[in-house]
Design a protein around this motif. Structure first.
Motif, PDB file in Angstrom:
ATOM      1  N   UNK A  74      59.768  26.265 -16.171  1.00  0.00           N
ATOM      2  CA  UNK A  74      59.996  25.058 -16.956  1.00  0.00           C
ATOM      3  C   UNK A  74      59.582  25.274 -18.404  1.00  0.00           C
ATOM      4  N   UNK A 118      56.859  28.157 -11.103  1.00  0.00           N
ATOM      5  CA  UNK A 118      57.537  26.923 -11.516  1.00  0.00           C
ATOM      6  C   UNK A 118      57.090  26.494 -12.905  1.00  0.00           C
ATOM      7  N   UNK A 121      62.149  27.638 -20.254  1.00  0.00           N
ATOM      8  CA  UNK A 121      63.415  26.967 -20.558  1.00  0.00           C
ATOM      9  C   UNK A 121      63.216  25.968 -21.702  1.00  0.00           C
ATOM     10  N   UNK A 145      62.693  27.878 -25.069  1.00  0.00           N
ATOM     11  CA  UNK A 145      63.853  28.659 -25.485  1.00  0.00           C
ATOM     12  C   UNK A 145      64.732  27.857 -26.434  1.00  0.00           C
ATOM     13  N   UNK A 161      55.099  18.241 -24.149  1.00  0.00           N
ATOM     14  CA  UNK A 161      55.275  17.330 -25.275  1.00  0.00           C
ATOM     15  C   UNK A 161      55.454  18.111 -26.575  1.00  0.00           C
ATOM     16  N   UNK A 199      62.533  35.609 -17.514  1.00  0.00           N
ATOM     17  CA  UNK A 199      61.965  34.586 -16.640  1.00  0.00           C
ATOM     18  C   UNK A 199      62.301  34.849 -15.180  1.00  0.00           C
ATOM     19  N   UNK A 224      65.833  35.454 -22.490  1.00  0.00           N
ATOM     20  CA  UNK A 224      65.886  34.425 -21.457  1.00  0.00           C
ATOM     21  C   UNK A 224      65.994  35.033 -20.069  1.00  0.00           C
ATOM     22  N   UNK A 268      46.997  21.651 -21.820  1.00  0.00           N
ATOM     23  CA  UNK A 268      47.286  21.054 -20.526  1.00  0.00           C
ATOM     24  C   UNK A 268      48.800  21.046 -20.375  1.00  0.00           C
ATOM     25  N   UNK A 313      50.877  18.463 -22.141  1.00  0.00           N
ATOM     26  CA  UNK A 313      50.807  18.638 -23.603  1.00  0.00           C
ATOM     27  C   UNK A 313      51.737  19.755 -24.056  1.00  0.00           C
TER      28      UNK A 313
END
Lengths: 358, 200
Positions: free
Chosen positions: A165, A161, A168, A171, A326, A141, A138, A320, A323
């Motif tokens: 995101x 950015x 995180x 992880x 999600x 990043x 971690x 994308x 996606x």
């Protein structure tokens, strides 16, 4: 990688025993680091060759080394990168711009301290090895975020950015998959995790199959590799966070990414495929050399997963961004949560590999 | 001896970094110095044989919390000039809080433990002592209910935060994957028969 006792004895003739341990550790760490960097160099060539063959091209074949066409390519690349000027944009934050590549590379190399490359041997055989791995993965990043921010460029910042995101988010799924491994072996020590796996079909991949899939997908996402490479996204944001880096500064990010790929492959084979355990263990008699655990069982497993990374890149179109989110939050995390429940019930009722578990 | 030297080095860096957090002009530097603080605190914990807590501090705070902090700090356009002007005005409150913290520490060390003489050095740990295992056993047996309650409170808090900030944006064009998959060619494509043109 071998018995260090004679070297330790020889060293203690020159320096006090108090310093032999750090001196030996530094030497061992250098050996592993140089080995990994060499593997990484050949891996970059392998990537271009393998993807080339998959796309019916030849790949790099101009720079010969030992009469093998293309083998010298990584070294030619290194020479080129070393002699390129490292440009620092006028409006960049100079200090963070210079520090960021190291922040990306150091955690990637540091994790190898707890990876047991051969049976019963890791440089730091620490009790909470699994947690150490999670903590340091971690950390990687920071290099990416700071590179994107310090360059003071919109493209770089967008890449940073996106990457933050994404890392995180994945992880969490990765951590839950590791919780499953931890439940299966009852230890956070990587050596004991390997020892808890028994025989080809008793390795964790059979009983923790969903967790294995989740872990590997999250690993691909954590390393910002295709099909999750939106942090670089050549077609949208040029090269993402490292757009303003040139020469060796860029190369450090490149090395960090490839070392992380090798690392995820190694961890996948350790957590789910028995690490250095032999697949013939339990089938052949235990005095057969084929049944012995060794580095030569770990290496092919690692190489296979390294190949899968390249396979993914040649095969899948880029996700994308929504996606990706999600998949991470709504597919992978529920899968791990459900499988942790199933595994808990299995452990509690002593079925499968947990038969005779206390 | 060596651990003591290490302790003082890391404690000095910790204090320096903590001062830097509040004194640095650039909020990104403040966040990064806070990361350095967490690192040094974690090293000090590892020196005290609490390796589980040390690694978890890095994992949770450095790996997740501070990344999100940096994320926010980098995106926000902070008006530092105004914040800095008001900063000095808070000194009575600062002195009161710092004074209380120092008083509490002195109270614990000097008054309750007779100037440190009553403090006992921790007994030496067994060679196979596992910090992680001990903590796990305690958390899941003796403190099972408190940890469950804490977990529940955290869950409620995170659900509440999501509910409070969740808003459906108007005019978005979300995809319905099931609908996309269910599409058949005849829904989208109409084949028109046309007579071919006569050759002149």
């Amino acid at each position: 990688m071998w018995d260090w006792t004679p070297i330790r004895d020889w060293l203690s003739g020159y320096i006090t025993p108090y310093w032999t341990f750090p001196a030996l550790t530094v030497v061992q760490a250098l050996i592993v680091m140089i080995g990994i960097i060499l593997v990484m160099a050949v891996y970059t060539l392998a990537e271009r060759k393998v993807i080339g063959w998959m796309q019916l091209r030849r790949g790099p074949n101009r720079v010969n080394l030992f009469w093998i066409p293309g083998l010298g390519q990584p070294f030619a690349d290194v020479v080129k990168l070393i002699f390129k000027e490292i440009l620092i944009p006028a409006d960049a934050n100079g200090f963070l711009f210079r520090v960021a590549p190291f922040l990306a590379l150091v955690p990637a190399l540091g994790i190898w301290a707890v990876i047991p490359l051969r049976p019963e041997h890791a440089f730091a055989n620490i009790d909470a090895g699994l947690l150490y791995v999670l903590a340091l993965t971690s950390m990687g990043v920071y290099g990416i975020i700071l590179a994107g921010w310090a360059a003071n460029s919109k493209y770089a910042f967008l890449g940073a950015m996106r990457s933050a995101a994404q890392i995180v988010a994945y992880e969490i799924a990765m951590g839950f998959a590791m919780v499953g491994v931890l439940m299966a072996s009852g230890s956070l020590n990587i050596g004991e995790i390997i020892h808890a796996q028994r025989g080809l079909f008793g390795w964790n991949w059979t009983w923790l199959f969903p967790l294995f899939i989740v872990y590997f997908i999250s690993g691909v996402a954590e390393t910002n590799r295709a099909p999750f490479d939106v942090a670089e996204g050549e077609s949208e944001i040029v090269a993402g966070f490292h757009i303003d880096y040139s020469g060796m500064a860029f190369a450090l990010f490149f090395i960090a990414e490839y070392v992380n790929m090798i690392l995820i492959s190694a961890l996948t084979s350790i957590f789910f495929f028995g690490g250095w355990l032999s697949p013939f263990d339990g089938w052949l008699s235990s005095d057969s050399w084929l049944a012995q655990p060794s580095f030569f069982w770990l290496a092919p497993k690692v190489f296979f997963f390294m190949f899968v990374f390249l396979w993914f890149r040649a095969t899948f179109p880029r996700y994308r961004y929504d996606q990706i989110m999600r998949l991470g939050w709504k597919a992978l995390i529920p899968v791990t949560l459900i499988w942790l429940l199933v595994e808990g019930i299995m452990v509690y009722s002593h079925v499968g590999p947990w038969k005779g578990h206390p | 001896m060596f651990p003591t030297i290490l302790f003082f080095i890391f404690a000095a860096v910790l204090i320096g970094a903590a001062l830097g957090v509040i004194l640095s002009r650039n909020p990104v530097y403040s966040a990064l110095l806070l990361v350095l603080c967490f690192f040094n605190a974690s090293v000090i914990w590892v020196l005290l044989d609490a390796e589980f807590l040390g690694i978890v501090l890095v994992l949770v705070y450095v790996g997740a919390v501070m990344v999100l902090f940096l994320f926010v700090v980098m995106m926000l356009d902070l008006n530092l000039e105004r914040l800095r002007r008001e900063f000095a005005g808070y000194w009575p409150l600062t002195v009161a809080v710092a004074g209380f913290a120092v008083f509490a520490m002195i109270n614990v060390i000097v008054v309750k433990h007779l100037g440190g003489a009553g403090l006992q050095t921790a007994p030496a740990l067994a060679a196979n002592y596992s910090n992680t295992r001990t903590l796990g056993v305690e958390l899941f047996t003796r403190y099972a209910y408190p940890s469950q309650v804490a977990a529940l409170i955290l869950l409620v808090a995170s659900v509440a935060a999501i509910v409070l900030t969740l808003r459906q944006r108007k005019g978005g064009k979300p995809q319905d994957i099931a609908q996309q998959v269910a599409v058949r060619a005849k829904d989208r494509v109409r084949i028109v028969k046309m007579a071919s043109e006569k050759k002149l």
